[in-house]
Design a protein around this motif. Sequence first.
Motif, PDB file in Angstrom:
ATOM      1  N   TYR A 144       0.623  -0.858  -0.134  1.00  0.00           N
ATOM      2  CA  TYR A 144      -0.004  -0.505  -0.030  1.00  0.00           C
ATOM      3  C   TYR A 144       1.362   1.131   0.150  1.00  0.00           C
ATOM      4  N   VAL A 147      -0.242   7.461   1.703  1.00  0.00           N
ATOM      5  CA  VAL A 147      -0.347   8.953   1.591  1.00  0.00           C
ATOM      6  C   VAL A 147      -0.272   9.689   2.319  1.00  0.00           C
ATOM      7  N   ASP A 165     -12.253   9.016  -0.092  1.00  0.00           N
ATOM      8  CA  ASP A 165     -12.145   7.923  -0.171  1.00  0.00           C
ATOM      9  C   ASP A 165     -11.614   7.423  -1.568  1.00  0.00           C
ATOM     10  N   GLN A 166     -10.879   6.325  -1.670  1.00  0.00           N
ATOM     11  CA  GLN A 166      -9.933   5.925  -2.427  1.00  0.00           C
ATOM     12  C   GLN A 166     -10.624   5.284  -3.464  1.00  0.00           C
ATOM     13  N   GLU A 168     -11.919   2.391  -3.006  1.00  0.00           N
ATOM     14  CA  GLU A 168     -10.953   0.395  -2.632  1.00  0.00           C
ATOM     15  C   GLU A 168     -11.665  -0.389  -1.812  1.00  0.00           C
ATOM     16  N   PHE A 182      -3.953   3.147  -0.344  1.00  0.00           N
ATOM     17  CA  PHE A 182      -4.492   2.851  -1.858  1.00  0.00           C
ATOM     18  C   PHE A 182      -3.330   2.030  -2.005  1.00  0.00           C
ATOM     19  N   HIS A 208      -3.610   2.219 -10.591  1.00  0.00           N
ATOM     20  CA  HIS A 208      -3.035   3.487 -10.640  1.00  0.00           C
ATOM     21  C   HIS A 208      -1.112   3.567 -10.615  1.00  0.00           C
ATOM     22  N   PRO A 235     -10.058   8.917  -7.935  1.00  0.00           N
ATOM     23  CA  PRO A 235      -8.491   8.702  -7.357  1.00  0.00           C
ATOM     24  C   PRO A 235      -7.558   8.356  -8.232  1.00  0.00           C
ATOM     25  N   ASN A 239      -3.496   9.816  -7.628  1.00  0.00           N
ATOM     26  CA  ASN A 239      -3.150   9.144  -7.387  1.00  0.00           C
ATOM     27  C   ASN A 239      -1.384   8.516  -7.888  1.00  0.00           C
TER      28      ASN A 239
END
Length: 451
Positions: A144, A147, A165-166, A168, A182, A208, A235, A239
């Motif tokens: 991950y 962030v 909110d990603q 996912e 993420f 991403h 995102p 990202n």
Amino acid sequence: MRTISLHDTRTGALQSLQPTAPPRVGIYACGPTVYGRIHVGNARPFVVFSLLRRFLAGQGYEVNFVANVTDVNDKIYAAAEQAGVGSEQFAREMTAAYVADTDALGLGRPDHEPLASETIGPILALIERLIEGGHAYPTEGDVYFSVRSYPRYGELSHRDVDQMDQGEGVQGADLKRDPLDFALWKARKEGEDAFWDSPWGPGRPGWHIECSAMAEELLGLGFEIHGGGSDLLFPHHENEAAQTAAAHGEPLAQLWVHNGMVRLASDKMSKSVGNVFVLHEAIERYGRDALIMYFCGAHYRQPVEWAPERLTEAAARCSRIREAARGLADGPSPGWSAPLRERFFAALAADFSTPAALAAVFDWVREANRAPAGTVGRADLAEMLDVFGLVNLLDPDLRQAPAEAVALLEERESARTARDFARADAIRDELAATGWEVRDGPAGPELIPAG
């Protein structure tokens, strides 16, 4: 060389295009995830950035245009399972369909069309660099991006980090240090038949990181233009920008340029929603010229409504140019043409305003129609239309009616030969409903865009 300005999403303002190694310009545009045939909404970024490339090349820039294909994805696994084939075979088939569908637009291919599945090495190297720099962490086979390790996160989409909110869902939520984080690498799950070895175990890349790696591999860092649909701003693009800058201390791209969505009944056209009009059917029904004219009629940054009347209007615009072409001569254009040509290119140089450029085209056509036939040269008009991939409209003998309309015309002629005039009239009405008018002339019937 003309100064070009484009709207940069990060700064929210027009910015001048400033190549780092003039005259070379790099463009990366996010392409489709191939879990089905692409729809008209998917085609808009392909058209926008293909046309931008044509414009820049005509202005003397050496453009390297990259448009990727995402061929590894949860949606591809699901679609392949439903189709009863392996996900790699399914992705290959859908990629081939995407190429065929966009080839039919007649705008040429990007210089590079990388596949995520063929970029695993650079993806792994970028993830390892992020881990080494303290910007990513592995956990139980996943990796991950942290962030909060990147203080400028949110600067592209202008969002408050704590409100993000990603998208996912709950997947991997118990493995993340922070809900904002993420996935860069996803451990293989049961039933996933496409996977690769990695230092963290078998799995596949996150969405991403794929684009960051492909863009860097082919264009380097700090290339000129990163493009895509506005739905990708967050995102996906946020990202991309964050992970590349965190890994290298340098930005991925200078300008972030986003096109608006194609909307059907005011909603974004989307496969997941189900309100789609697939590209190959749109070309068959309306013709590629009308479709390109439709896209050029709206500024790239604005949403555009998908409606039959919009396509009928676009077809009529193409018809106006074809009709005008019958009275043009070969050779240079008259003196009044130069200011209109300049207006056309100035409009494109100012944030690629295709509507303003088209207005110059139709002012040119109006002036040409006022002149005696055969006295106006076509050179300037041809140069302008070539930017949009529509120079073929100057061939007065070229017919661009879609196959569906041509088949109906042939059926009408068979009905007339059989003296079934009621059926022939009914077919004429069917053609009119799809935007095509039958014109009976000395050389026989022909299809003319209605309007």
